[in-house]
Design a protein around this motif. Sequence first.
Motif, PDB file in Angstrom:
ATOM      1  N   GLN A 268       0.829  -1.214   0.000  1.00 50.84           N
ATOM      2  CA  GLN A 268       0.000   0.000   0.000  1.00 50.84           C
ATOM      3  C   GLN A 268       0.859   1.259   0.000  1.00 50.84           C
ATOM      4  OE1 GLN A 268      -3.338  -0.363  -0.152  1.00 50.84           O
ATOM      5  NE2 GLN A 268      -3.671   1.825  -0.341  1.00 50.84           N
ATOM      6  N   ILE A 269       1.868   1.307   0.872  1.00 50.91           N
ATOM      7  CA  ILE A 269       2.688   2.514   0.965  1.00 50.91           C
ATOM      8  C   ILE A 269       3.520   2.709  -0.303  1.00 50.91           C
ATOM      9  CG2 ILE A 269       4.711   1.522   2.151  1.00 50.91           C
ATOM     10  CD1 ILE A 269       4.728   4.094   3.903  1.00 50.91           C
ATOM     11  N   ASN A 270       3.991   1.618  -0.888  1.00 54.30           N
ATOM     12  CA  ASN A 270       4.769   1.729  -2.129  1.00 54.30           C
ATOM     13  C   ASN A 270       3.908   2.193  -3.297  1.00 54.30           C
ATOM     14  OD1 ASN A 270       7.336   1.046  -1.163  1.00 54.30           O
ATOM     15  ND2 ASN A 270       6.876  -1.128  -1.287  1.00 54.30           N
ATOM     16  N   ARG A 271       2.715   1.645  -3.416  1.00 59.46           N
ATOM     17  CA  ARG A 271       1.833   2.056  -4.506  1.00 59.46           C
ATOM     18  C   ARG A 271       1.436   3.520  -4.364  1.00 59.46           C
ATOM     19  NH1 ARG A 271      -2.799  -0.464  -4.165  1.00 59.46           N
ATOM     20  NH2 ARG A 271      -2.313  -1.679  -2.315  1.00 59.46           N
ATOM     21  N   ALA A 272       1.133   3.936  -3.137  1.00 56.98           N
ATOM     22  CA  ALA A 272       0.740   5.329  -2.903  1.00 56.98           C
ATOM     23  C   ALA A 272       1.906   6.273  -3.190  1.00 56.98           C
ATOM     24  CB  ALA A 272       0.247   5.503  -1.471  1.00 56.98           C
ATOM     25  N   ALA A 273       3.108   5.913  -2.742  1.00 54.17           N
ATOM     26  CA  ALA A 273       4.278   6.766  -2.970  1.00 54.17           C
ATOM     27  C   ALA A 273       4.598   6.869  -4.455  1.00 54.17           C
ATOM     28  CB  ALA A 273       5.482   6.238  -2.196  1.00 54.17           C
TER      29      ALA A 273
END
Length: 117
Positions: A39-44
């Motif tokens: 989730q954090i990688n996709r959002a970033a």
Amino acid sequence: MSFKFEKLIIWQKAMDFGEEIYALSSNFPKQEMFNLTSQINRAADSIALNISEGSILQSNAEFKRFLGYAIRSLGEVVTCLYKAKRRKYVNVDCFEKLYTESFNLMNMMIAFRNQLK
């Protein structure tokens, strides 16, 4: 030869920020691989992706819309950072550094969007 977005400071900073988040999340526990890490990688990554996609569009109104998506993705990263801090995957100093970078990048994107007519 280059694309217009490559000259944008907000795109450059978003690219760097995405790499920092990727490096951080690579240290999250294995059980988070399909949850918080993903989730954090996709959002970033979505921050820089939306800036570049919006810059290629024909109208400033459309570009503003994509900058809005980028800003919302950055908010998502901040929430993921809070989750990571609560779960003790990130220490307070690292959290505060990335939080400050997030805050500065958000302000830059909002100021840039407000400059578009």
